[in-house]
Design an enzyme around this catalytic site. Sequence first.
Site, PDB file in Angstrom:
ATOM      1  N   VAL A  93      29.716  38.483  53.520  1.00 40.83           N
ATOM      2  CA  VAL A  93      28.274  38.560  53.761  1.00 40.83           C
ATOM      3  C   VAL A  93      27.751  37.259  53.146  1.00 40.83           C
ATOM      4  O   VAL A  93      27.649  37.133  51.936  1.00 40.83           O
ATOM      5  CB  VAL A  93      27.638  39.809  53.123  1.00 40.83           C
ATOM      6  N   PRO A  94      27.478  36.259  54.000  1.00 40.00           N
ATOM      7  CA  PRO A  94      27.344  34.867  53.542  1.00 40.00           C
ATOM      8  C   PRO A  94      26.008  34.529  52.881  1.00 40.00           C
ATOM      9  O   PRO A  94      25.201  33.755  53.406  1.00 40.00           O
ATOM     10  CB  PRO A  94      27.541  34.078  54.834  1.00 40.00           C
ATOM     11  N   CYS A  95      25.789  35.053  51.681  1.00 40.21           N
ATOM     12  CA  CYS A  95      24.548  34.778  50.966  1.00 40.21           C
ATOM     13  C   CYS A  95      24.404  33.301  50.594  1.00 40.21           C
ATOM     14  O   CYS A  95      23.300  32.843  50.304  1.00 40.21           O
ATOM     15  CB  CYS A  95      24.422  35.675  49.748  1.00 40.21           C
ATOM     16  N   HIS A  96      25.508  32.545  50.654  1.00 35.21           N
ATOM     17  CA  HIS A  96      25.412  31.107  50.385  1.00 35.21           C
ATOM     18  C   HIS A  96      24.569  30.403  51.449  1.00 35.21           C
ATOM     19  O   HIS A  96      24.097  29.296  51.218  1.00 35.21           O
ATOM     20  CB  HIS A  96      26.809  30.475  50.307  1.00 35.21           C
ATOM     21  N   ARG A  97      24.353  31.039  52.591  1.00 32.72           N
ATOM     22  CA  ARG A  97      23.555  30.455  53.678  1.00 32.72           C
ATOM     23  C   ARG A  97      22.051  30.626  53.470  1.00 32.72           C
ATOM     24  O   ARG A  97      21.261  30.208  54.302  1.00 32.72           O
ATOM     25  CB  ARG A  97      23.974  31.062  55.013  1.00 32.72           C
TER      26      ARG A  97
END
Length: 154
Positions: free
Chosen positions: A119-123
Amino acid sequence: MDYQVVIAAPFGRLGVRCEAGALRELRFLPAGAALRPPEPCSLEAEVARQLDAYYADPRHVFTVPRRLAGTPYQLRVWERIAAIPCGDTRRYLDLSRELASSPRAVGGACGRNPIPIIVPCHRVVASAGLGGFNQSTGDETLDIKKWLLLHELG
């Protein structure tokens, strides 16, 4: 928490926790954390395989079963984050407007994401700069966020 499985990543180590046939948690660990490889043919081994596929090709689509535990609000934020395409970013402000919320609340949900990368919270970034990452604004976690974003721009 002590992880039964600790795998190598290009930016350090990841603790992996699976439960009841689903990935429950990925946690960034210090680069010096002792490796604990998964059992062959286990769900943890599949998580490691899919992460390796992502490191080789950032457009890899994760199919590992996962179960997210959070508040209804956090689940809504994580659902929105999961929809951000590889190579793109969204601002905390933009997500907060979509959710009729606040940027700080979105940031709090991002920081509590139990399975970062997948779940790409870095985006999710700030209006001016990177913002925080993994409940921190320290260099160690921001270096991971930078690595992930640069990897996806490839």
